[in-house]
Enzyme design. Structure first.
Site, PDB file in Angstrom:
ATOM      1  N   ARG A  64      -3.265   4.322   8.442  1.00  0.00           N
ATOM      2  CA  ARG A  64      -2.186   3.952   7.591  1.00  0.00           C
ATOM      3  C   ARG A  64      -1.173   5.316   7.514  1.00  0.00           C
ATOM      4  NH1 ARG A  64      -1.130   1.766   1.960  1.00  0.00           N
ATOM      5  NH2 ARG A  64       0.697   0.253   2.164  1.00  0.00           N
ATOM      6  N   HIS A  68       2.590   5.146   8.764  1.00  0.00           N
ATOM      7  CA  HIS A  68       3.897   5.487   7.515  1.00  0.00           C
ATOM      8  C   HIS A  68       4.682   6.637   7.794  1.00  0.00           C
ATOM      9  CE1 HIS A  68       2.735   2.378   4.179  1.00  0.00           C
ATOM     10  NE2 HIS A  68       2.373   1.866   5.361  1.00  0.00           N
ATOM     11  N   ASP A  69       3.660   7.617   8.456  1.00  0.00           N
ATOM     12  CA  ASP A  69       4.425   8.951   8.826  1.00  0.00           C
ATOM     13  C   ASP A  69       5.536   8.662   9.949  1.00  0.00           C
ATOM     14  OD1 ASP A  69       5.345  11.522   8.586  1.00  0.00           O
ATOM     15  OD2 ASP A  69       4.050  12.069  10.160  1.00  0.00           O
ATOM     16  N   GLY A  74      10.355   9.533  12.049  1.00  0.00           N
ATOM     17  CA  GLY A  74       9.500  10.032  13.162  1.00  0.00           C
ATOM     18  C   GLY A  74       8.256  10.832  12.629  1.00  0.00           C
ATOM     19  N   ASP A  76       6.560  13.431  11.693  1.00  0.00           N
ATOM     20  CA  ASP A  76       6.961  14.845  11.500  1.00  0.00           C
ATOM     21  C   ASP A  76       6.331  15.384   9.857  1.00  0.00           C
ATOM     22  OD1 ASP A  76       8.271  13.176   9.519  1.00  0.00           O
ATOM     23  OD2 ASP A  76      10.093  14.227   9.825  1.00  0.00           O
ATOM     24  N   SER A  78       6.797  14.103   7.195  1.00  0.00           N
ATOM     25  CA  SER A  78       7.498  14.052   6.104  1.00  0.00           C
ATOM     26  C   SER A  78       6.907  13.482   4.960  1.00  0.00           C
ATOM     27  CB  SER A  78       8.805  13.668   6.517  1.00  0.00           C
ATOM     28  OG  SER A  78       8.559  12.455   7.090  1.00  0.00           O
ATOM     29  N   ASN A  93       4.335   3.375  -0.143  1.00  0.00           N
ATOM     30  CA  ASN A  93       3.689   4.523   0.091  1.00  0.00           C
ATOM     31  C   ASN A  93       2.598   5.072  -1.077  1.00  0.00           C
ATOM     32  OD1 ASN A  93       4.096   5.202   2.715  1.00  0.00           O
ATOM     33  ND2 ASN A  93       6.043   6.483   2.122  1.00  0.00           N
ATOM     34  N   PRO A 161       7.532  -2.392   6.508  1.00  0.00           N
ATOM     35  CA  PRO A 161       7.761  -3.722   6.115  1.00  0.00           C
ATOM     36  C   PRO A 161       6.724  -4.276   4.984  1.00  0.00           C
ATOM     37  CG  PRO A 161       6.561  -3.541   8.043  1.00  0.00           C
ATOM     38  CD  PRO A 161       6.985  -2.159   7.688  1.00  0.00           C
ATOM     39  N   HIS A 191      -5.396  -3.480  11.069  1.00  0.00           N
ATOM     40  CA  HIS A 191      -5.888  -4.436   9.703  1.00  0.00           C
ATOM     41  C   HIS A 191      -7.245  -4.721   9.860  1.00  0.00           C
ATOM     42  CE1 HIS A 191      -1.442  -4.686   8.283  1.00  0.00           C
ATOM     43  NE2 HIS A 191      -2.196  -3.650   8.046  1.00  0.00           N
ATOM     44  N   THR A 192      -7.966  -4.060  11.038  1.00  0.00           N
ATOM     45  CA  THR A 192      -9.515  -4.507  11.195  1.00  0.00           C
ATOM     46  C   THR A 192     -10.222  -3.292  10.467  1.00  0.00           C
ATOM     47  OG1 THR A 192     -11.306  -4.853  12.932  1.00  0.00           O
ATOM     48  CG2 THR A 192      -9.777  -2.935  13.244  1.00  0.00           C
ATOM     49  N   SER A 249     -18.294  -5.457   9.968  1.00  0.00           N
ATOM     50  CA  SER A 249     -17.332  -4.519  10.518  1.00  0.00           C
ATOM     51  C   SER A 249     -15.953  -4.124   9.791  1.00  0.00           C
ATOM     52  CB  SER A 249     -16.985  -5.399  11.788  1.00  0.00           C
ATOM     53  OG  SER A 249     -15.883  -5.850  11.921  1.00  0.00           O
ATOM     54  N   ASP A 254     -12.434  -2.514  15.734  1.00  0.00           N
ATOM     55  CA  ASP A 254     -12.934  -3.471  16.756  1.00  0.00           C
ATOM     56  C   ASP A 254     -11.915  -4.516  16.823  1.00  0.00           C
ATOM     57  OD1 ASP A 254     -13.476  -4.810  14.613  1.00  0.00           O
ATOM     58  OD2 ASP A 254     -15.782  -4.734  14.775  1.00  0.00           O
TER      59      ASP A 254
HETATM   60  C1  HEM Z   1       4.135  -5.647   9.744  1.00  0.00           C
HETATM   61  C2  HEM Z   1       3.460  -4.620   9.956  1.00  0.00           C
HETATM   62  C3  HEM Z   1       2.658  -4.070   8.793  1.00  0.00           C
HETATM   63  C4  HEM Z   1       2.602  -4.519   7.226  1.00  0.00           C
HETATM   64  C5  HEM Z   1       3.615  -5.595   6.725  1.00  0.00           C
HETATM   65  C6  HEM Z   1       1.668  -3.760   6.738  1.00  0.00           C
HETATM   66  C7  HEM Z   1       1.042  -4.159   5.392  1.00  0.00           C
HETATM   67  C8  HEM Z   1       0.177  -3.457   4.889  1.00  0.00           C
HETATM   68  C9  HEM Z   1      -0.174  -3.978   3.454  1.00  0.00           C
HETATM   69  C10 HEM Z   1       0.518  -4.646   2.543  1.00  0.00           C
HETATM   70  C11 HEM Z   1      -1.549  -3.090   3.191  1.00  0.00           C
HETATM   71  C12 HEM Z   1      -2.203  -3.088   2.012  1.00  0.00           C
HETATM   72  C13 HEM Z   1      -2.018  -1.928   1.177  1.00  0.00           C
HETATM   73  C14 HEM Z   1      -2.669  -1.615  -0.324  1.00  0.00           C
HETATM   74  O1  HEM Z   1      -3.042  -2.694  -0.877  1.00  0.00           O
HETATM   75  O2  HEM Z   1      -2.870  -0.578  -0.422  1.00  0.00           O
HETATM   76  C15 HEM Z   1      -1.782  -2.357   4.437  1.00  0.00           C
HETATM   77  C16 HEM Z   1      -2.675  -1.778   4.515  1.00  0.00           C
HETATM   78  C17 HEM Z   1      -3.264  -1.115   5.909  1.00  0.00           C
HETATM   79  N1  HEM Z   1      -2.513  -1.165   6.913  1.00  0.00           N
HETATM   80 FE1  HEM Z   1      -0.833  -2.018   7.471  1.00  0.00          FE
HETATM   81  N2  HEM Z   1       0.795  -3.185   7.583  1.00  0.00           N
HETATM   82  C18 HEM Z   1       1.582  -3.287   8.829  1.00  0.00           C
HETATM   83  C19 HEM Z   1       1.416  -2.564   9.799  1.00  0.00           C
HETATM   84  C20 HEM Z   1       0.340  -1.575  10.111  1.00  0.00           C
HETATM   85  C21 HEM Z   1       0.245  -0.869  11.263  1.00  0.00           C
HETATM   86  C22 HEM Z   1       1.012  -0.822  12.395  1.00  0.00           C
HETATM   87  C23 HEM Z   1      -0.889   0.125  10.997  1.00  0.00           C
HETATM   88  C24 HEM Z   1      -1.530   1.253  11.761  1.00  0.00           C
HETATM   89  C25 HEM Z   1      -1.189   1.436  13.168  1.00  0.00           C
HETATM   90  C26 HEM Z   1      -1.340  -0.354   9.748  1.00  0.00           C
HETATM   91  C27 HEM Z   1      -2.509   0.020   9.175  1.00  0.00           C
HETATM   92  C28 HEM Z   1      -3.171  -0.337   7.868  1.00  0.00           C
HETATM   93  C29 HEM Z   1      -4.476  -0.010   7.310  1.00  0.00           C
HETATM   94  C30 HEM Z   1      -5.457   0.871   8.082  1.00  0.00           C
HETATM   95  C31 HEM Z   1      -4.517  -0.279   6.043  1.00  0.00           C
HETATM   96  C32 HEM Z   1      -5.726  -0.075   5.143  1.00  0.00           C
HETATM   97  C33 HEM Z   1      -5.222   0.976   4.358  1.00  0.00           C
HETATM   98  C34 HEM Z   1      -6.373   1.553   3.350  1.00  0.00           C
HETATM   99  O3  HEM Z   1      -7.530   1.008   3.406  1.00  0.00           O
HETATM  100  O4  HEM Z   1      -6.043   2.349   2.439  1.00  0.00           O
HETATM  101  N3  HEM Z   1      -0.575  -1.244   9.268  1.00  0.00           N
HETATM  102  N4  HEM Z   1      -0.849  -2.866   5.283  1.00  0.00           N
END
Ligand code: HEM
Ligand SMILES: *[C@@H]1O[C@H](CO)[C@@H](O)[C@H](O)[C@H]1NC(C)=O
Ligand SMILES: *[C@@H]1O[C@H](CO)[C@@H](O)[C@H](O)[C@H]1NC(C)=O
Length: 331
Positions: A64, A68-69, A74, A76, A78, A93, A161, A191-192, A249, A254
């Protein structure tokens, strides 16, 4: 052309080609022989190994963090900067974690070779290592390095987003960052692993879109489970559930996320929509059925995401501290 002109031209050309190889672009193994006899990538790897041994959830934290970075001005670093109105303080963030791991790696690297390795490259290398630890050797990908760190940091929530975004708007956002629709489908597979706080999906449980009932696209059994985890009238601040509802998992990189969303067990609205939208449903089925293909594509897309808006050459800086620094601290 006389001899000396030829020499000048040749030397100039060699310099030019050389400069191109050393600066201005990322490459695999950028830090080779740049840190005395120390191996930069293995210093990072050691720190990641140690953290992972006590907490498997760092893979989610780092994935994540890289997302977000890279999506805001970009890749960087930041996002790491502290300051009253820095990126870190943006609402999107607030739950980003893993900063201590980056700081730990940076401290080790500064001891080995001061001022050489950027914080932005540390994020990229550490994320790669955590993915490989979590997902196994097929999940390992090579990363390019040579990034420099940004000097500014500001809140830009529009680049990050919310969970209710549509599939088409998500594709649009990713395309605006130079990524493809396939990259989007594959990267959302992050989100796996990891967790989501109740407030990001609670709207799906009771009065979804003013209907008086739960989101019909969610498995009713999952609705009941989530209702008990995130009670309607309680203060659920700090309550989290796994994004991957396969309990065996939930911290493994995965393809199980895709299997879950195909069974209507996505947690975030966007996760569920990915399985149902006609433009992405076939790709989701492919990922769900072929874990190796998913991991291979995932590595490729992570590398691509790691190339968004990077600073190289003489742009930016090599920050001396990653987190507690601010953008007044030039080299
Ligand atoms: C439309 C795109 C995306 C949306 C709307 C989105 C939204 C979210 C939200 C709302 C959470 C929960 C945060 C929380 O409750 O603390 C989350 C967690 C997470 N997101 Fe996304 N996300 C998106 C794309 C991505 C991408 C592209 C990645 C990585 C390449 C990613 C990786 C993660 C990870 C690993 C978590 C778990 C974080 C943790 O366990 O601390 N997400 N995301
Ligand atoms: C980190 O752990 C992996 C997997 O166990 C191992 O192959 C690697 O050598 C370790 N790296 C370091 C620097 O100790
Ligand atoms: C940033 O660093 C400079 C110089 O180190 C310091 O004077 C300033 O107070 C710092 N600003 C913030 C917001 O931390």
């Amino acid at each position: 052309m006389n001899k000396s002109v030829l020499v000048v031209v040749t030397v100039g050309l060699v310099l030019l080609l050389n400069m191109d190889a050393c600066y201005g672009q990322l490459k695999i193994g950028f830090y080779k022989e740049k840190c005395d006899y120390e191996d930069v990538e293995s210093i990072v790897n050691k720190v990641v190994n140690e953290s992972f041994a006590s907490d498997h959830s760092i893979v989610a934290a780092l994935l994540r963090m890289q997302f977000h970075d890279c999506f805001v001005t970009g890749c960087d670093a930041s996002l790491l900067l502290d300051g009253d109105s820095s990126e870190k303080k943006a609402i999107a963030n607030l739950n980003v974690r893993g900063f201590e791991l980056i700081d730990k790696a940076k401290t080790a690297l500064e001891q080995a070779c001061p001022g050489i390795v950027s914080c932005s490259d540390i994020i990229i290398m550490a994320t790669r290592d955590a993915v490989a630890l979590s997902g196994g050797s097929t999940a390992r990908y090579e990363v390019k390095t040579g990034r420099r760190d940004g000097l500014t940091s500001e809140q830009a929530n529009f680049d990050l987003p919310g969970p209710q975004i549509s599939v088409s708007n998500t594709i649009e956002l990713f395309v605006s960052k130079g990524l493809s629709d396939t990259d989007m489908i594959v990267l959302l597979g992050s989100h796996t692993v990891g967790i989501a706080h109740c407030n990001f999906f609670q709207n799906r449980l009771w009065n979804f879109g003013g209907t008086g009932s739960a989101d019909p696209s969610m498995d009713p059994a999952l609705v009941e489970t989530l209702k008990s985890q995130c009670p309607e009238s309680a203060n659920n601040e700090g309550v989290v559930v796994n994004l991957d509802q396969n309990p065996s998992s939930s911290n493994v990189v995965d393809n199980s996320f895709y299997q879950q969303i195909r069974s209507n067990r996505g947690i975030l609205e966007i996760d569920q929509k990915l399985a149902l939208d006609p433009s992405t449903t076939d790709a989701v089925a492919t990922m769900a059925n072929d874990g190796d293909t998913f991991l291979k594509l995932f590595g490729k897309s992570m590398v691509k995401m790691g190339g968004i808006g990077v600073l190289t050459g003489t742009d930016g800086q090599i920050r001396l501290k990653c987190s507690s620094a601010n953008w007044s601290n030039f080299e």
